[in-house]
Every structure is written in C-alpha cells, then in structure tokens.
Design a protein around this motif. Structure first.
Motif, short mmCIF file in Angstrom:
data_model
loop_
_atom_site.label_atom_id
_atom_site.label_comp_id
_atom_site.label_asym_id
_atom_site.label_seq_id
_atom_site.Cartn_x
_atom_site.Cartn_y
_atom_site.Cartn_z
N PRO A 39 0.79 -1.27 -0.06
CA PRO A 39 -0.11 0.08 0.08
C PRO A 39 0.87 1.31 -0.01
O PRO A 39 0.47 2.14 -0.70
CB PRO A 39 -0.72 -0.18 1.18
CG PRO A 39 -0.78 -1.63 1.46
CD PRO A 39 0.50 -2.04 1.00
N SER B 124 2.19 1.61 -3.42
CA SER B 124 1.29 2.27 -4.30
C SER B 124 0.88 3.68 -4.00
O SER B 124 0.67 4.29 -5.07
CB SER B 124 0.22 1.26 -4.26
OG SER B 124 -0.65 1.32 -3.16
N VAL B 125 1.08 4.14 -2.95
CA VAL B 125 0.64 5.35 -2.60
C VAL B 125 1.73 6.21 -3.31
O VAL B 125 1.35 7.66 -4.21
CB VAL B 125 0.64 5.71 -1.28
CG1 VAL B 125 0.75 7.23 -0.83
CG2 VAL B 125 -0.73 5.39 -0.42
N PRO C 192 0.81 6.09 8.75
CA PRO C 192 -0.52 6.29 9.18
C PRO C 192 -1.51 5.34 8.66
O PRO C 192 -1.46 5.03 7.42
CB PRO C 192 -0.54 7.71 8.71
CG PRO C 192 0.76 8.16 8.70
CD PRO C 192 1.45 7.18 8.26
N LEU D 263 -4.08 6.03 7.70
CA LEU D 263 -4.82 6.60 6.41
C LEU D 263 -4.29 6.38 5.14
O LEU D 263 -4.67 6.20 4.18
CB LEU D 263 -5.08 8.20 6.79
CG LEU D 263 -5.97 8.91 6.13
CD1 LEU D 263 -7.34 8.25 6.29
CD2 LEU D 263 -6.05 10.44 6.58
N VAL D 264 -2.98 6.47 5.44
CA VAL D 264 -2.04 6.16 4.08
C VAL D 264 -2.30 4.53 3.63
O VAL D 264 -2.42 4.24 2.68
CB VAL D 264 -0.60 6.16 4.47
CG1 VAL D 264 0.46 5.85 3.20
CG2 VAL D 264 -0.41 7.83 4.85
N ILE D 265 -2.44 3.67 4.75
CA ILE D 265 -2.53 2.23 4.38
C ILE D 265 -3.90 1.83 3.48
O ILE D 265 -3.83 1.41 2.50
CB ILE D 265 -2.47 1.55 5.50
CG1 ILE D 265 -1.38 1.41 6.61
CG2 ILE D 265 -2.92 -0.18 5.31
CD1 ILE D 265 -1.38 0.71 7.74
N VAL E 83 -5.44 4.37 1.95
CA VAL E 83 -5.23 4.94 0.61
C VAL E 83 -4.60 3.87 -0.68
O VAL E 83 -5.25 3.74 -1.62
CB VAL E 83 -4.68 6.24 0.23
CG1 VAL E 83 -4.44 6.66 -0.86
CG2 VAL E 83 -5.21 7.31 1.11
N GLY E 84 -3.47 3.28 0.01
CA GLY E 84 -2.79 2.24 -0.94
C GLY E 84 -3.47 0.99 -0.85
O GLY E 84 -3.26 0.23 -1.82
N LEU E 85 -4.32 0.72 -0.11
CA LEU E 85 -5.11 -0.71 -0.20
C LEU E 85 -5.94 -1.08 -1.05
O LEU E 85 -6.20 -2.27 -1.37
CB LEU E 85 -5.46 -0.94 1.62
CG LEU E 85 -5.52 -2.17 2.12
CD1 LEU E 85 -3.98 -2.68 2.17
CD2 LEU E 85 -5.77 -2.10 3.59
#
Lengths: 266, 294
Positions: free
Chosen positions: A10, A13-14, B110, B112-114, B116-118
C-alpha cells in the motif's frame, strides 16, 4: 508476508499512484498540493498538530513527573498509566463523543453553566471546528506524553541526585544543571512523536467536525470518497504522499534525538 | 536538605496538580455517563441508550461484527506470530532485527495512508474471500488488523519470551521425543501465557477502537456505526463510546495488575504501558527485560 502485502505494498502504491495513474505519468496531482486551498489545509493541520504537541508535551511531562514518585507497582500509578494508554491509543471516535457529551450543544457542562450562570458558551459551535479539535487532541496528547516520557524520567538515577546533593547543589541547581539537560532530548523527541501522532490522527476529527475539511486527513477522506464525482482521480494518493513525507521527516528527527538520549541511558 | 532526598514535587503541590489533571480527564468521562442516561426530550433519566446497545439491530450487529473481528484478529495474530517468533529465536537469531523492524513498521505509517494504498490489494482479497464463500464480509478486515496490532502484540510476546529460557526448554522437550507442535503447544505456550494474554487483550482493544480503516473501506463495524447514529441519537453513541472506553480500560488494568505479579525479570516495565506507540528500537530507553541486544 502479511506485513508486505498489507503495509509495504500500500505504501509503495501510494508513492507510485501519486505520479503515475491509468498509464500516464503526471506531476499535476503533486502540483495540486500547492494550491492555495491545499496549502491552507496543510497549514491548519500543522498548527493543530504543533499546538497540541507543545501543550500536550508540557502538561504530559508535568503529569509524568507527578506520578513518577509513586513506585511502579502502586495501584494509583497503574490506574493512571492504564487510563493514559486507553485515552492515548484506543480513544478515537469515543473521545469526540466524550466532548460532545460534555460541552456540545446539549452537553452536561454546557447545560450546567447555562442553568447556573445563564451563559451558553457552546452556542457558536466552536467545539466542532478548529478550537474544539485543539481541545480534544490535547486530551489524548497528554496521556501519550505520559506514556512515552515516563521511561525517560525513570531513567534519571537516584545516584545522580545524590551526587549533586553531596557536592552541595540545591534542589533548583540539580534540576537546572543535571535533570533538565539530561531530559531535553527525550522531551523534544517525545514532542515530535506527539506532532506526528496528531498529524496522522483521523478518527476523532472525522467524528467531530461537522462541515468542511479543515485538516489534511479529512481532505484525504474527501478525495477518497468523492474523487469520481470531482474528477480529481488520484488526488488522495498525492495527499497521502504528503502525509507520509511529513510524518517521515518528523520520525527521522525523532530518531536522531533518541540516539542522543540513549547514550546516557545505557 | 530533606527536600533533596525526595523524588518529585512537594506533596501539597503534587496533590493539587493531580487534582487539576483529575478534573480535566475525568469530567468528560463522567459527563458521558451522565449524558448517556439523560432523556433529552422529556427530561429526567432513562436507561434506553444503554438498552439500545442490544436492542438497536444495526448497532447490535455492528457490535457482533467488531467482536468477531477481534476474535479472528487475535487467533490469526497468534497463529502467525508465536511460531514465527519461536522459530526466529531458536533457529535464525540473525533475522531478529529484521523481524522487529517489520513488526514495528506499522507504527510509522499512518492508517490513513494504508487505506489509500490498500484499495488495489483488497480487490483481490475480497475476490479470494468470495471464492471461499465469505463474499463481502467485514472479516476481510482481519488481515489488515493483524498488521495493525503487530507492534503491540510483538512487544508483549517478545518480553514474555525474553523472560524464559526458550532454548533450554525446547531442547529438553525435543530430546524427550516431543514433536515441534507438542513442544510449542504444551511446553512453550504455557510458559509465555502472560505474554499471549497481553498480546490478545491489546489486540482486542485496538480492533474494537479502530475507525479509520473500517469506515473508509466501507465496512460497518462498531465504531463506524457509533458515528453513523451519532447525529440522530447522541445518547446511544455516547453510551456505546463509553462502553468501549471502559472495556479497554478494564482489559489494560487487569493486564497491568496481572502482568506485574507474573513478571520475573524484576524490570519496571509494564506489559501494556511503556511506550506501546513507540517502536522499541526508537524508544527513549532500551527496553528492560533482556530484549535489548544490539
């Protein structure tokens, strides 16, 4: 393996998604971070995190200093530490409702003050905006400071105080010339940690703020939930990257400070 | 000179400051208890908000989902972590640093970042779950929650394992003919029972309090439901919030009292308390309990 799939991928990918999406490179989304509106949000976030980190660090350090004189096994200290742990780490949504119940429009304290002093201090709705966020964040920053700063306070050895005393130091001299300098890196490090914590916090703000997206985490939510409508696909990635960047920066500084602290604690 | 022999401030100052902190921290909590039993429409008292925890169908099912998630997260976390940690300690000690780094990593990224990328990752997690017949179940969150609780659970288990002589114990069991499964289940696990309990309690508290990931991925867990009904039915939300806080507090308090007695290292470290939000490698003080090998 789990960590790899659910954490590393994740994050990567961000980073990738912020510049490369649907088969095309673009720095437009990164550029959008520097819009007036985005910058204003970032500034509000930094102010919120900065103020609550400073206030939380100072008050938290005082509270830690108050309970460090109880032995670690005392029930009182266990109570304080357990409560701190709950409030600092598992509060989230619950803390927003705690303050709504206390000083919201119908809050217990609001009504009490209205009945007894004839004053309605909640009428402007400040609790649901930045001032309210600052108050509620402080409520979980102080306990976090207690948890992270207590070990450093405990590391101050009794021998050092005795040495200072036997050399004729007064209590104030000991504090100013021995204790404070030793604790300064730990204090600053903890403050940075509090800053990162507030900057990344989402649940409390999401439950409390009723309109608008004054801080970065809420803007991310907005980008995530409405990106199709607004056609700003991938802006969430860019915002998330911004958050990673800020938090990483703070954590690096934290690491440097901690390395200084651990030199004398070992 | 007597002032110098005392640790901490003057008693009068100490107690008045403590009283101020007490007022600041307890007022919102007591207000929650007060607020949740109020009848906002007719005045007076009512226990309806607390009854709603069981009578409101949507809330009750959200509570069940969260409890189920907590259970699955604990089971999966123990299944993944305990054998791996034992293996690393016995066979591949050189990998310990890397494992610690991986386990503490979630603290620095964070949630929140997880989220978004998840999105991409979860497309095939739900695909896999629907393949085994679980469809759009909120249980899909179990995996990401296991990662989320890793730092807390890892530290709890690690300090428990540091307190026993794992190598001797397992070699003794193995040389007496026990299989690896028997060794782990009947020799090691009973000895690190307190660590397993702390790891599980903390995992439960984290899962029950988690809002960010669940809400943004569109699953209706307890916290998500609390926020959803908050606008219309404040008292029920407050009652549910207070219930979660109290449960978390009781879990940690029990753990703290329990862990304090069972600890053999004599260290001042509390199983729950010491900087759980700070990676051990980053924390301001090397962790007592023997796990601070360079």
């Amino acid at each position: 393996m789990l960590v790899l799939i659910f954490l590393v991928i994740p994050t990567i990918s961000v980073v990738i998604g912020s510049v490369y999406l649907d088969g095309a490179f673009s720095f437009g989304r990164i550029g959008a971070l520097f819009d007036a509106a985005s910058l204003r949000t970032l500034r509000t976030s930094v102010v919120l995190s900065g103020v609550t980190a400073l206030v939380g660090a100072v008050l938290g350090a005082v509270l830690a200093w108050l309970i460090v004189s109880s032995p670690p096994t005392s029930v009182f200290r266990r109570l304080v530490v357990s409560l701190s742990s709950v409030l600092a780490q598992f509060g989230g949504v619950a803390l927003a409702f705690a303050f709504i119940a206390t000083i919201g429009f119908q809050g217990v304290v609001t009504l009490w003050v209205k009945d007894h002093l004839g004053l309605n201090f909640a009428s402007s709705g400040w609790l649901y905006e930045l001032p309210g966020l600052i108050l509620v964040y402080t409520y979980f920053q102080i306990p976090l400071m207690v948890i992270v700063f207590l070990p450093a306070l405990e590391g101050l050895r009794e021998e050092w105080r005795e040495a200072a005393v036997s050399l004729g130091a007064t209590r104030w001299q000991y504090l100013r010339e021995v204790a404070f300098p030793l604790l300064t890196p730990a204090f600053l490090g903890s403050t940075l940690l509090l800053f990162a914590n507030a900057f990344a916090a989402y649940a409390t703000a999401a439950a409390l703020v009723s309109q608008g997206n004054p801080i970065v985490p809420l803007l991310i939510k907005n980008a995530l939930t409405s990106e199709v409508v607004l056609g700003q696909a991938g802006f969430g990635y860019a915002l998330a990257l911004e958050m990673v960047f800020v938090v990483a920066l703070v954590m690096i500084a934290y690491n440097l400070l901690v390395r200084r602290t651990s030199r004398w604690l070992q | 000179m007597s002032a110098m022999t005392r640790k901490g401030p003057h008693p009068a100052l100490r107690w008045s400051l403590l009283a101020l902190f007490g007022i600041f921290f307890l007022t919102p909590l007591l207000s929650m208890a007060d607020f949740s039993t109020r009848n906002l429409i007719q005045g007076g008292r009512t226990g309806q908000a607390w009854k709603n925890l069981f009578q409101d169908d949507a809330l009750y099912s959200a509570i069940l989902i969260s409890l189920g998630l907590a259970l699955f997260t604990v089971v999966l976390m123990l299944l993944v972590l305990v054998p791996t940690m034992i293996w690393v300690r016995l066979r591949t000690p050189w990998a310990k640093g890397m494992m610690e780094f991986l386990c503490l990593l979630p603290l620095t990224i964070p949630a929140l970042v997880i989220v978004v990328g998840l999105k991409g990752v979860y497309d095939w997690v739900t695909y896999f779950l629907s393949y085994v017949g679980l469809g759009e179940s909120a249980l899909a969150l179990t995996f990401v929650y296991v990662v989320l609780v890793l730092p807390y659970s890892y530290r709890a288990l690690d300090s428990a394992m540091s307190a026993i002589d794992l190598k001797t114990l397992s070699e003794a069991a193995r040389s007496l003919g026990a299989s690896w499964t028997t060794t782990i289940m009947r020799v090691v696990v009973p000895n690190i029972w307190s660590g397993i309990l702390s790891a599980s309690f903390i995992a439960i508290a984290v899962v029950l309090g988690e809002y960010t990931i669940a809400s943004l991925m569109g699953y209706t867990t307890l916290q998500v439901q609390i926020v959803a009904i908050g606008k219309a039915d404040g008292t029920t939300s407050v009652a549910a919030s207070l219930a979660v806080l109290l449960l978390g507090f009781v879990l940690l308090m029990v753990l703290s009292l329990f862990g304090g007695r069972g600890r053999r290292t004599g260290a001042t470290e509390d199983p729950v308390a010491p900087a759980p939000s700070v990676p051990a490698s980053l924390s301001p003080r090397p962790q007592p309990g023997g796990n601070n090998h360079p």
